[in-house]
Design a protein around this motif. Structure first.
Motif, short mmCIF file in Angstrom:
data_model
loop_
_atom_site.label_atom_id
_atom_site.label_comp_id
_atom_site.label_asym_id
_atom_site.label_seq_id
_atom_site.Cartn_x
_atom_site.Cartn_y
_atom_site.Cartn_z
N CYS A 114 95.85 42.76 72.99
CA CYS A 114 95.17 41.67 72.28
C CYS A 114 94.62 40.65 73.26
O CYS A 114 93.45 40.20 73.13
N LYS A 115 95.42 40.28 74.23
CA LYS A 115 94.98 39.29 75.22
C LYS A 115 93.78 39.81 76.01
O LYS A 115 92.81 39.08 76.25
N TYR A 116 93.84 41.07 76.42
CA TYR A 116 92.74 41.67 77.17
C TYR A 116 91.45 41.64 76.35
O TYR A 116 90.38 41.26 76.85
N LEU A 117 91.52 42.04 75.09
CA LEU A 117 90.34 42.08 74.24
C LEU A 117 89.78 40.69 73.99
O LEU A 117 88.55 40.49 73.99
N ARG A 118 90.64 39.72 73.81
CA ARG A 118 90.18 38.34 73.60
C ARG A 118 89.48 37.82 74.85
O ARG A 118 88.46 37.11 74.77
N GLU A 119 90.03 38.16 76.02
CA GLU A 119 89.42 37.71 77.27
C GLU A 119 88.06 38.36 77.49
O GLU A 119 87.22 37.82 78.22
N LYS A 120 87.82 39.50 76.84
CA LYS A 120 86.52 40.16 76.89
C LYS A 120 85.56 39.61 75.83
O LYS A 120 84.42 40.06 75.70
N GLY A 121 86.03 38.63 75.05
CA GLY A 121 85.18 38.00 74.05
C GLY A 121 85.22 38.64 72.68
O GLY A 121 84.40 38.31 71.82
N GLU A 122 86.17 39.54 72.47
CA GLU A 122 86.27 40.21 71.18
C GLU A 122 87.09 39.37 70.19
O GLU A 122 88.04 38.70 70.57
#
Length: 289
Positions: A114-122
């Motif tokens: 989740c953190k990775y995806l949010r950091e990618k702007g998702e």
């Protein structure tokens, strides 16, 4: 007697994971259900496949139960994680289960994804399960319903334990940057519990839980309630609708993103119904009473 209206769960219009998607990404199973990087890759692939406006995690409803000690079979691309064996037969065994450790296991990997995806702007929807769905991983439902009917005071202790876990999961999700937290408990729906027990669940668990979530949820996240939960709160006069004007027709998922910070809760439609449109530009917030 409550006037809870049931909601028919017929809106999951995801096609599952297509063979083409799996071939294109080279995702391996069951690693895709266990490791954060594979989870993130799969979530992105499903988003593109479904033409959705957000990524979704996890891919099953066994996450919390497993983190509490449940026995899980991870499955493959055709059948996702599911219960292998029940580990509890008594209320004492359920109450003695250790607290969830969010720093290890699949639940930790999910939060990392989740953190990775949010950091990618998702935009990320994290699915959190209610008490009966969690207990369905741990014990035969017949035992749970028997406890509920014959020993409501013991059931309250179980509810309190699970309420603390769900509240902490919400807090951990926010630390990971999750901006859309979905809550559902289909195993504890009106069609299964009946009106009387459904009303008791609202009084003993659902309403107290969401009052606490209301206090802890920041303005950068929103709770997406399963309509079954929404109608249970409305039917027991624990909540009311509030119209929020978005200003233009828009998809429901996109509308949920736009009203982050304007309401803590929405839940007029299942978030999995990616085709649902807010044709009048109005989304309904939920205000707890």
């Amino acid at each position: 007697m409550s006037k809870i209206i049931d909601f028919q769960c017929t809106y999951d219009n995801s096609t599952g994971i297509s063979k083409e998607t799996i071939q294109q990404t080279g995702i391996k199973f069951p690693e895709a259900y266990k490791n954060w990087d594979s989870m993130a890759q799969l979530a992105l692939a499903i988003k593109e496949q479904d033409n959705a406006s957000f990524c979704q995690l996890p891919f099953c409803h066994t996450l919390e139960g497993e983190a509490l000690g449940g026995s899980i079979t991870y499955g493959d691309e055709n059948i996702g994680p599911r219960v292998k064996d029940y580990i509890c037969t008594t209320s004492e065994e359920i109450l003695s289960l250790p607290e969830i450790d969010y720093s290890k296991g699949r639940i930790s990997e999910t939060l990392k994804a989740c953190k990775y995806l949010r950091e990618k702007g998702e935009n990320v929807v994290l699915y959190i399960s209610g008490p009966f769905t969690i207990m369905n991983v741990l014990a035969d439902p017949r035992h749970i319903f028997k406890i509920f009917r014959k020993n409501p005071e013991i059931m309250q202790n179980i509810f309190d334990k699970l309420q603390k876990e769900i509240l902490k999961f919400v807090m951990e999700a926010q630390k990971s940057g999750v901006n859309m937290i979905s809550y559902g408990d289909s195993v504890g729906g009106l069609n299964i519990l009946g009106p009387k027990l459904s009303e008791q669940v609202v009084e003993m668990f659902t309403y107290p839980l969401f009052k606490k979530i209301e206090e802890t949820l920041n303005d950068e996240a929103i709770m997406l309630l399963c309509p079954k939960t929404t109608f249970a709160l409305l039917g027991t006069k624990k909540a009311v609708w509030r119209d929020i004007d978005i200003g233009t027709p828009i998809g429901y998922g996109q509308g949920c993103v736009q009203v982050i910070g304007k309401t803590k809760f929405v839940g007029q439609m299942c978030i999995k119904n990616k085709a649902f449109q807010l044709k009048n530009g109005i989304i309904k917030g939920i205000d707890l009473l």
